[in-house]
Write a protein that holds these residues in place. Structure first.
Motif, short mmCIF file in Angstrom:
data_model
loop_
_atom_site.label_atom_id
_atom_site.label_comp_id
_atom_site.label_asym_id
_atom_site.label_seq_id
_atom_site.Cartn_x
_atom_site.Cartn_y
_atom_site.Cartn_z
N SER A 15 0.84 -1.20 0.00
CA SER A 15 0.00 0.00 0.00
C SER A 15 0.87 1.25 0.00
N ASP A 16 0.28 2.37 -0.35
CA ASP A 16 1.03 3.64 -0.36
C ASP A 16 1.55 3.96 1.04
N VAL A 17 0.74 3.69 2.05
CA VAL A 17 1.16 3.96 3.43
C VAL A 17 2.37 3.11 3.78
N GLN A 18 2.33 1.82 3.44
CA GLN A 18 3.45 0.92 3.75
C GLN A 18 4.71 1.34 3.00
N LYS A 19 4.55 1.74 1.75
CA LYS A 19 5.71 2.18 0.96
C LYS A 19 6.34 3.42 1.58
N LEU A 20 5.51 4.39 1.94
CA LEU A 20 6.01 5.62 2.54
C LEU A 20 6.67 5.34 3.89
N GLN A 21 6.09 4.42 4.66
CA GLN A 21 6.70 4.05 5.93
C GLN A 21 8.12 3.55 5.71
N MET A 22 8.29 2.68 4.71
CA MET A 22 9.60 2.07 4.49
C MET A 22 10.62 3.06 3.93
N VAL A 23 10.25 3.80 2.89
CA VAL A 23 11.23 4.66 2.21
C VAL A 23 11.59 5.89 3.03
N THR A 24 10.84 6.20 4.07
CA THR A 24 11.16 7.35 4.92
C THR A 24 11.84 6.92 6.22
N THR A 25 12.21 5.65 6.33
CA THR A 25 12.88 5.18 7.55
C THR A 25 14.21 5.90 7.75
N ALA A 26 14.44 6.38 8.95
CA ALA A 26 15.71 7.03 9.28
C ALA A 26 16.74 5.95 9.63
N GLY A 27 17.90 6.39 10.07
CA GLY A 27 18.93 5.43 10.48
C GLY A 27 20.03 5.30 9.45
N GLU A 28 21.23 5.06 9.95
CA GLU A 28 22.40 4.92 9.08
C GLU A 28 22.60 3.50 8.58
N ASN A 29 21.82 2.55 9.07
CA ASN A 29 22.06 1.15 8.72
C ASN A 29 20.84 0.49 8.08
N THR A 30 19.91 1.29 7.56
CA THR A 30 18.72 0.73 6.93
C THR A 30 18.68 1.06 5.44
#
Length: 259
Positions: free
Chosen positions: A203-218
């Protein structure tokens, strides 16, 4: 006599339920005796004959087991979620010290990770209906319950086994698992997490959740195709000697995560 009969039935039901919840904390012999007594409804004499021990021995074993189960019920009922998780984990993670388990649990279930301090609160709807809420984690998915703790246990296990390489997590997802894994491993030392998802399969929500993840190791990678294509690709990476050798050269060891 009728009252005594009802009391005995009630006691058996109580112990059967306690065993269903906490039976994993009993020894194998205790679990066997409990099963024979309260699920198979065998007498003490029949159990003693089956196990080739005395009737008194069976009685004492079941009595100690019942006391142990009631102790867990009383203790767990008065604890908050992190305390309860630590107590249960201590029964299984024999190579981890209580202090290590408590640190990892605190890191996983702190108020900076879960919006409700109860972590998984139970809401009462009416006299006979209760709801366990599992959406208070950072991604709103029930998988946060497991994937907030798993990275810390993986890191701890690697340290105990003398593994100095980075534990590189590869995950194929159709939605919830990806973001939950990314948030769980985000900035956990000694780990990295790469998630593959089908470009048009979440879903669009799931995609946005993933591609906006912070962190230096993701890391997040979209795959042209469906979830099976993404999962097949990850499996091929795990089975590829060439890819495995490249990861070893970079000081990484492959692993995966699900919940």
């Amino acid at each position: 006599m009728e009252t005594n009969g009802h009391d005995e039935i009630g006691r058996k039901v109580e112990l059967a339920w306690l065993a269903a919840f906490y039976g994993g904390m009993l020894t194998e012999k205790q679990k066997l005796c409990f099963d024979m007594r309260y699920n198979q409804d065998l007498s003490l004499g029949e159990i003693a004959e089956e196990l080739e021990v005395s009737r008194q021995n069976v009685h004492e074993l079941i009595t100690r087991s019942a006391q142990k189960l009631r102790k867990y019920e009383a203790a767990l009922g008065s604890m908050n979620y992190p305390q309860r998780a630590a107590l249960i984990l201590r029964q299984y993670l024999e190579d981890f010290s209580p202090a290590e388990i408590e640190r990892d649990v605190a890191a996983a279930y702190g108020t900076d990770r879960f919006r409700d301090p109860a972590v998984a609160p139970v809401r009462r709807l009416d006299d006979s209906t209760f709801v366990l809420e599992l959406f208070h984690g950072p991604t709103l998915a029930f998988k946060d319950i497991a994937l907030q703790l798993l990275p810390h246990l993986i890191r701890r296990s690697a340290e105990k086994n003398g593994e100095t390489r980075e534990v590189s997590i590869l995950v194929a997802t159709s939605g919830d698992t990806g973001k939950a894994a990314l948030e769980g491993f985000r900035d956990v030392p000694g780990t990295s997490c790469t998630v593959f998802y089908p470009l048009e399969g979440v879903s669009d929500v799931q995609k946005l959740q993933m591609v906006t993840t912070a962190g230096e190791n993701t890391h997040v990678i979209a795959v042209r195709g469906n979830f099976d294509d993404a999962q097949t690709g990850v499996k091929e990476l795990f089975s590829s000697e060439t890819f495995g050798e490249k990861m070893r050269e970079k000081g990484r060891v492959l692993s995966s995560a699900n919940s």
